[in-house]
Design a protein around this motif. Structure first.
Motif, PDB file in Angstrom:
ATOM      1  N   UNK A 241       0.791  -1.223   0.000  1.00  0.00           N
ATOM      2  CA  UNK A 241       0.000   0.000   0.000  1.00  0.00           C
ATOM      3  C   UNK A 241       0.828   1.280   0.000  1.00  0.00           C
ATOM      4  N   UNK A 242       1.965   1.274   0.656  1.00  0.00           N
ATOM      5  CA  UNK A 242       2.676   2.537   0.902  1.00  0.00           C
ATOM      6  C   UNK A 242       4.158   2.418   0.612  1.00  0.00           C
ATOM      7  N   UNK A 243       4.751   3.603   0.490  1.00  0.00           N
ATOM      8  CA  UNK A 243       6.207   3.711   0.502  1.00  0.00           C
ATOM      9  C   UNK A 243       6.631   4.016   1.937  1.00  0.00           C
ATOM     10  N   UNK A 244       7.785   3.470   2.356  1.00  0.00           N
ATOM     11  CA  UNK A 244       8.208   3.685   3.739  1.00  0.00           C
ATOM     12  C   UNK A 244       9.729   3.617   3.840  1.00  0.00           C
ATOM     13  N   UNK A 245      10.236   4.129   4.954  1.00  0.00           N
ATOM     14  CA  UNK A 245      11.647   3.977   5.304  1.00  0.00           C
ATOM     15  C   UNK A 245      11.722   3.486   6.741  1.00  0.00           C
ATOM     16  N   UNK A 246      12.875   2.952   7.117  1.00  0.00           N
ATOM     17  CA  UNK A 246      13.110   2.532   8.497  1.00  0.00           C
ATOM     18  C   UNK A 246      13.909   3.613   9.200  1.00  0.00           C
TER      19      UNK A 246
ATOM     20  N   UNK B 122       8.355   3.924   9.000  1.00  0.00           N
ATOM     21  CA  UNK B 122       7.747   5.247   8.849  1.00  0.00           C
ATOM     22  C   UNK B 122       7.184   5.383   7.426  1.00  0.00           C
ATOM     23  N   UNK B 123       5.870   5.485   7.312  1.00  0.00           N
ATOM     24  CA  UNK B 123       5.215   5.650   6.011  1.00  0.00           C
ATOM     25  C   UNK B 123       5.463   7.065   5.503  1.00  0.00           C
ATOM     26  N   UNK B 124       5.815   7.192   4.229  1.00  0.00           N
ATOM     27  CA  UNK B 124       6.143   8.500   3.642  1.00  0.00           C
ATOM     28  C   UNK B 124       5.394   8.689   2.331  1.00  0.00           C
TER      29      UNK B 124
END
Length: 380
Positions: free
Chosen positions: A320-325, A339-341
């Motif tokens: 569903x989303x793009x995210x980073x750690x 963390x969803x961005x």
């Protein structure tokens, strides 16, 4: 120290196993024997925990379990996006001078590399028939002038009629106009330089027949050097006159020349679905250019003074989303957090982050590939 604890744990296990085997072979109550073993196990675990607390072995185990990572601290920075396309060099005064009349080339007066001035005759076309007509017309004109002058003298003396005088005058003036028209036609049989420049090529050879519009001389003034680039119609709304541009000419050592977009065509090609942009080059750079030289053009089509930017390979995606750690904290210890961005423009391996991060956030930049959310971290 770790070996001591391991031996202690193994001893506990062996003791429990021996008791279990003895119970199976004897006639003791199984329920009572199980309760006894559990009590002994709890006592042994309590002793292990007490010894680990005293020696720091548990803390060492936790530290060994932490995943080593590197981080990037989020900080606002200037972000610019460029559209890179291939272009070609052209000049404001770079054209093929063509013949304006049909006939045979009787002279070619220039060759490659010659410097010519504006109005200089470059080649001539056979106009012998026109010359004969003009010679005949001059003879008639001389006669008409003589008749007119005599008739005008007689008219002043009130000899003859006014009609005779007017007829002589009209005939003389008509022949003058005819001769003027033939002179204009005669000029079409000369190929003339429309501006000063250098002859790049002479296309036909002496004695060849040419028609109106046949290229004769390639002439380049060296003035008004520019780069033309065809851009996809998808960028119609993001490219405009005045945008900053960087031009690289591989044939001139790859030097990057700062410039600006001069004009943007409003017409979309129906075949290539592109529009043409013109990038004006400084005079010192234009002097080294050659027509049709290949150029690489980077046009700035996006810019933000204070943006959150990350390397594009740090961004991961789920269904569903793009995210980073990022680095979070639990009980005062660093752990991995998802963390969803939301992302914006991307250029040259960098991605703009429009939401989800704030200045000061610590994004995991190395060691994140096999990292799960909640794992303990060891920040290097």
């Amino acid at each position: 120290m770790t070996t001591t604890f391991t031996m202690l744990k193994n001893t506990t296990f062996l003791l429990a196993a021996a008791l279990f085997l003895a119970s199976c072979g004897g006639s003791k109550d199984p329920q009572a024997e199980l309760a006894k073993l559990k009590a002994e196990q709890q006592a042994t675990q309590a002793k292990i925990a007490d010894l680990e607390a005293k020696t720091g072995a548990k803390k060492a185990d936790e530290e060994n379990a932490a995943v080593p990572v590197s981080i990037i601290k989020v900080a606002p920075q200037n972000f610019q996006g460029f559209l890179e396309v291939q272009g070609r060099v052209d000049f404001d005064q770079n054209s093929t001078v063509a013949a304006r009349a049909a006939g045979t080339l009787t002279s070619v007066r220039v060759q490659r590399g010659d410097h010519v001035r504006r109005g200089q005759v470059l080649a001539t076309i056979d106009a012998s028939i026109l010359d004969a007509n003009m010679a005949e017309l001059r003879t008639r004109l001389d006669l008409a002038r003589t008749v007119y002058e005599k008739q005008a003298g007689l008219w002043k003396q009130q000899i003859g009629t006014e009609v005779q005088y007017l007829q002589a005058k009209n005939n003389y003036e008509a022949l003058q106009r005819n001769l003027g028209s033939l002179n204009q036609q005669k000029a079409l049989y000369s190929v003339v330089a429309p501006y000063a420049g250098v002859v790049d090529n002479v296309l036909p050879k002496l004695g060849e027949t040419v028609a109106p519009g046949t290229p004769v001389v390639q002439l380049n003034s060296g003035q008004g050097g520019k780069v033309l680039a065809d851009i996809s119609e998808a960028y119609t709304g993001s490219i405009k006159a005045g945008d900053k541009a960087l031009v690289t000419l591989p044939d001139l050592g790859g030097e990057e020349i700062p410039s600006t977009v001069r004009t943007v065509s409003r017409t979309i090609s129906p075949t290539s679905r592109t529009f043409t942009t013109e990038i004006k080059l400084p005079a010192n750079a234009a002097a080294r250019l050659r027509p049709n030289m290949v150029a690489t053009v980077r046009i700035q089509n996006y810019g933000k003074a204070s943006a959150t930017v990350l390397p594009v390979d740090l961004i991961q995606h789920d269904e569903q989303n793009a995210y980073v750690l990022v680095v979070g904290h639990e009980n005062g210890k660093p752990v991995a957090q998802k963390r969803v961005i939301k992302t914006g423009q991307a250029y040259n391996g960098k991605q703009e982050i429009t939401s989800g991060l704030k200045p000061g956030d610590e994004v995991i930049s190395a060691g994140y590939q096999n990292l799960n959310e909640g794992q303990s971290l060891k920040i290097s």
